[in-house]
Design a protein around this motif. Structure first.
Motif, mmCIF file in Angstrom:
data_model
loop_
_atom_site.group_PDB
_atom_site.id
_atom_site.type_symbol
_atom_site.label_atom_id
_atom_site.label_comp_id
_atom_site.label_asym_id
_atom_site.label_seq_id
_atom_site.Cartn_x
_atom_site.Cartn_y
_atom_site.Cartn_z
ATOM 1 N N VAL A 12 36.396 -8.884 -8.953
ATOM 2 C CA VAL A 12 35.026 -9.204 -9.020
ATOM 3 C C VAL A 12 34.805 -9.583 -7.648
ATOM 4 O O VAL A 12 35.632 -10.510 -6.932
ATOM 5 C CB VAL A 12 34.415 -10.584 -10.015
ATOM 6 C CG1 VAL A 12 33.526 -11.297 -9.346
ATOM 7 C CG2 VAL A 12 34.539 -10.175 -11.360
ATOM 8 N N THR A 13 33.679 -9.181 -6.755
ATOM 9 C CA THR A 13 33.596 -9.415 -5.524
ATOM 10 C C THR A 13 32.219 -9.146 -5.102
ATOM 11 O O THR A 13 31.532 -8.810 -5.502
ATOM 12 C CB THR A 13 34.559 -8.389 -4.648
ATOM 13 O OG1 THR A 13 34.564 -8.741 -3.304
ATOM 14 C CG2 THR A 13 34.214 -7.037 -4.773
ATOM 15 N N HIS A 14 31.914 -10.126 -3.725
ATOM 16 C CA HIS A 14 30.697 -9.756 -2.989
ATOM 17 C C HIS A 14 30.677 -8.765 -2.144
ATOM 18 O O HIS A 14 29.827 -8.466 -1.242
ATOM 19 C CB HIS A 14 29.955 -11.043 -2.750
ATOM 20 C CG HIS A 14 29.721 -11.933 -3.443
ATOM 21 N ND1 HIS A 14 30.355 -12.992 -4.194
ATOM 22 C CD2 HIS A 14 28.291 -12.162 -4.190
ATOM 23 C CE1 HIS A 14 29.708 -13.711 -4.942
ATOM 24 N NE2 HIS A 14 28.447 -13.220 -5.113
ATOM 25 N N ASP A 15 32.210 -8.380 -1.719
ATOM 26 C CA ASP A 15 32.358 -7.787 -0.339
ATOM 27 C C ASP A 15 32.427 -6.251 -0.547
ATOM 28 O O ASP A 15 33.139 -5.896 -1.275
ATOM 29 C CB ASP A 15 33.610 -8.234 0.131
ATOM 30 C CG ASP A 15 33.970 -7.773 1.731
ATOM 31 O OD1 ASP A 15 33.494 -6.558 2.050
ATOM 32 O OD2 ASP A 15 34.552 -8.820 2.626
ATOM 33 N N VAL A 16 31.461 -5.524 -0.123
ATOM 34 C CA VAL A 16 31.401 -4.244 -0.164
ATOM 35 C C VAL A 16 32.619 -3.267 0.534
ATOM 36 O O VAL A 16 33.017 -2.366 0.084
ATOM 37 C CB VAL A 16 30.014 -3.474 0.456
ATOM 38 C CG1 VAL A 16 29.892 -2.035 0.502
ATOM 39 C CG2 VAL A 16 28.917 -3.877 -0.661
ATOM 40 N N ASP A 17 32.891 -3.834 1.719
ATOM 41 C CA ASP A 17 34.070 -3.258 2.304
ATOM 42 C C ASP A 17 35.464 -3.418 1.789
ATOM 43 O O ASP A 17 36.222 -2.425 1.866
ATOM 44 C CB ASP A 17 34.116 -3.781 3.651
ATOM 45 C CG ASP A 17 32.816 -3.314 4.664
ATOM 46 O OD1 ASP A 17 32.322 -2.152 4.349
ATOM 47 O OD2 ASP A 17 32.593 -3.890 5.606
ATOM 48 N N GLU A 18 35.623 -4.497 1.144
ATOM 49 C CA GLU A 18 36.602 -4.771 0.390
ATOM 50 C C GLU A 18 36.789 -4.032 -1.073
ATOM 51 O O GLU A 18 37.721 -3.652 -1.363
ATOM 52 C CB GLU A 18 36.658 -6.368 -0.225
ATOM 53 C CG GLU A 18 37.770 -6.922 -0.930
ATOM 54 C CD GLU A 18 37.793 -8.073 -1.187
ATOM 55 O OE1 GLU A 18 38.435 -9.049 -0.512
ATOM 56 O OE2 GLU A 18 37.329 -8.753 -2.372
ATOM 57 N N THR A 19 35.471 -3.708 -1.571
ATOM 58 C CA THR A 19 35.432 -2.882 -2.629
ATOM 59 C C THR A 19 35.946 -1.388 -2.301
ATOM 60 O O THR A 19 36.792 -0.587 -2.966
ATOM 61 C CB THR A 19 33.763 -2.970 -3.019
ATOM 62 O OG1 THR A 19 33.744 -4.133 -3.711
ATOM 63 C CG2 THR A 19 33.859 -1.657 -4.128
ATOM 64 N N LEU A 20 35.325 -0.820 -1.042
ATOM 65 C CA LEU A 20 35.581 0.564 -0.736
ATOM 66 C C LEU A 20 37.129 0.588 -0.394
ATOM 67 O O LEU A 20 37.470 1.752 -0.502
ATOM 68 C CB LEU A 20 34.627 0.763 0.288
ATOM 69 C CG LEU A 20 33.153 0.955 -0.103
ATOM 70 C CD1 LEU A 20 32.446 1.122 1.107
ATOM 71 C CD2 LEU A 20 33.118 1.943 -1.059
ATOM 72 N N LYS A 21 37.827 -0.439 -0.096
ATOM 73 C CA LYS A 21 39.281 -0.147 0.435
ATOM 74 C C LYS A 21 39.854 -0.207 -0.844
ATOM 75 O O LYS A 21 41.049 0.441 -0.808
ATOM 76 C CB LYS A 21 39.439 -1.364 1.321
ATOM 77 C CG LYS A 21 41.215 -1.414 1.740
ATOM 78 C CD LYS A 21 41.440 -2.792 2.723
ATOM 79 C CE LYS A 21 43.029 -2.359 3.310
ATOM 80 N NZ LYS A 21 43.321 -3.494 4.119
ATOM 81 N N LEU A 22 39.870 -0.895 -1.790
ATOM 82 C CA LEU A 22 40.638 -1.281 -3.055
ATOM 83 C C LEU A 22 40.273 -0.352 -4.191
ATOM 84 O O LEU A 22 41.267 0.092 -4.954
ATOM 85 C CB LEU A 22 40.478 -2.736 -3.344
ATOM 86 C CG LEU A 22 41.131 -3.628 -2.299
ATOM 87 C CD1 LEU A 22 40.955 -5.209 -2.890
ATOM 88 C CD2 LEU A 22 42.499 -3.435 -1.934
ATOM 89 N N ALA A 23 38.907 -0.220 -4.564
ATOM 90 C CA ALA A 23 38.558 0.333 -5.866
ATOM 91 C C ALA A 23 38.758 1.890 -6.097
ATOM 92 O O ALA A 23 38.493 2.454 -5.058
ATOM 93 C CB ALA A 23 37.107 -0.004 -6.129
ATOM 94 N N ASP A 24 38.953 2.412 -7.101
ATOM 95 C CA ASP A 24 38.671 3.728 -7.569
ATOM 96 C C ASP A 24 37.302 3.815 -7.894
ATOM 97 O O ASP A 24 36.891 4.889 -7.921
ATOM 98 C CB ASP A 24 39.676 4.058 -8.688
ATOM 99 C CG ASP A 24 40.977 3.896 -8.656
ATOM 100 O OD1 ASP A 24 41.653 4.293 -7.392
ATOM 101 O OD2 ASP A 24 41.918 3.231 -9.481
ATOM 102 N N ARG A 25 36.813 2.728 -8.510
ATOM 103 C CA ARG A 25 35.461 3.151 -9.253
ATOM 104 C C ARG A 25 34.766 1.745 -9.060
ATOM 105 O O ARG A 25 35.365 0.549 -8.918
ATOM 106 C CB ARG A 25 35.385 3.063 -10.665
ATOM 107 C CG ARG A 25 34.084 3.328 -11.327
ATOM 108 C CD ARG A 25 34.143 4.144 -12.878
ATOM 109 N NE ARG A 25 35.231 3.419 -13.600
ATOM 110 C CZ ARG A 25 34.685 2.915 -14.651
ATOM 111 N NH1 ARG A 25 33.593 2.649 -15.068
ATOM 112 N NH2 ARG A 25 35.875 2.394 -15.598
ATOM 113 N N VAL A 26 33.427 1.763 -8.435
ATOM 114 C CA VAL A 26 32.559 0.575 -8.175
ATOM 115 C C VAL A 26 31.604 0.614 -9.109
ATOM 116 O O VAL A 26 30.782 1.599 -9.330
ATOM 117 C CB VAL A 26 32.087 0.996 -6.732
ATOM 118 C CG1 VAL A 26 31.160 -0.784 -6.574
ATOM 119 C CG2 VAL A 26 33.059 1.075 -5.836
ATOM 120 N N LEU A 27 31.400 -0.674 -9.825
ATOM 121 C CA LEU A 27 30.081 -1.174 -10.495
ATOM 122 C C LEU A 27 29.165 -2.103 -10.003
ATOM 123 O O LEU A 27 29.832 -2.996 -9.451
ATOM 124 C CB LEU A 27 30.620 -1.388 -12.286
ATOM 125 C CG LEU A 27 31.713 -0.391 -12.644
ATOM 126 C CD1 LEU A 27 31.984 -1.120 -13.972
ATOM 127 C CD2 LEU A 27 31.101 0.885 -13.092
#
Length: 275
Positions: free
Chosen positions: A198-213
């Motif tokens: 769970v995050t607010h950070d788009v850049d963090e999401t794109l660095k870590l995730a396989d899938r974004v919801l």
């Protein structure tokens, strides 16, 4: 691993033990309301074994309520939720007990074995997160990044099937966040739990995730897969980043409303600008 049912009604959804094709998390029709305020509204979610999923959304969208439900901290009153295996959580704050040494804090997550074996397992996990020299110190002596490493060790020591990360890097400085991102990816590759971040950070999401919801109004409104090999080049993610920001109501080049932005970009925090 045995299936842990959070709600009795999930009995009909339970997959046969040992079926590797089933999801680690299966949620159907989940609803949660506080009075007249509906926080989760008929939400469906699957997370595959070993998948790293990021959940984005504004404050009040239902992200933390969903995480707390999957952690067993909030009851399931409507709908069904099913998790295969055990669950661990790393919160925004490390939540270490100040009267216990670091290894003893980590060992608290273990429910079986002798005290000596639990402490040895805790020491091994602390070694994995780079705290090999901090086994026997008091939590007050740790830096913010070290305390979050200890919190992550406590979440991983029981080898969970599902690791829940509730904005665990948001209070860290920019350089420490980068180090923690790399650490999480290394540990994920080694142990392969399913992860919900769970995050607010788009850049963090794109660095870590396989899938974004993206969740809004208690439902998942948008889903994207990140099909770029790690380590990821930000330039290759520019289009997806722009798409996610637009879904969140943030348009680059426009003057943002600070109340609406709600940290959905990775804009430096005041203390980071000062440094």
């Amino acid at each position: 691993m045995a299936t842990r049912l959070i709600h009795p009604a999930t009995t009909d959804l339970a997959r046969p033990d040992g079926d590797p094709s089933g999801p680690t998390v299966r949620v159907r029709g989940l609803r949660r309301a506080f009075g007249d305020h509906v926080v989760l509204d008929d939400l469906d979610l699957d997370i595959a074994p070993g998948e790293l999923v990021a959940l984005l959304g504004r404050s009040g969208s239902g992200k933390s309520t969903l995480l707390r439900t999957l952690a067993g901290l909030d009851p399931v009153t409507e709908g069904t939720a099913e998790i295969d295996g055990t669950v661990s959580v790393a919160f925004q704050e490390p939540r270490l007990f100040p009267w216990r040494r670091v290894a003893d804090n980590v060992a608290l997550a273990l429910r079986s074995g002798s005290r000596a074996s639990r402490r040895q397992r805790a020491r091994e996990t602390l070694d994995e997160v780079g705290l090999g020299d901090k086994h026997d110190v008091w939590p007050v002596t740790l830096s913010g990044g070290q305390a979050q490493r200890a919190s992550l060790a406590r979440a991983l020591v029981s080898a969970p099937g599902l690791l829940l990360l509730d904005e665990p890097f948001s209070a860290l400085d920019a350089l420490t966040r980068i180090e923690m991102h790399d650490l999480v990816l290394a540990l994920w590759r080694e142990h392969r739990p399913a992860v919900l971040l769970v995050t607010h950070d788009v850049d963090e999401t794109l660095k870590l995730a396989d899938r974004v919801l993206v969740v809004d109004g208690g439902r998942i409104r948008h889903e994207s897969r990140v099909d770029v090999d790690r380590p990821r080049d930000p330039a290759a993610l520019h289009e997806l980043r722009t798409e996610l920001l637009a879904v969140l109501g943030v348009h680059e080049g426009a003057e943002p409303d600070p109340a609406a932005l709600d940290r959905t970009t990775s804009r430096p925090r005041p203390q980071e600008r000062a440094s």
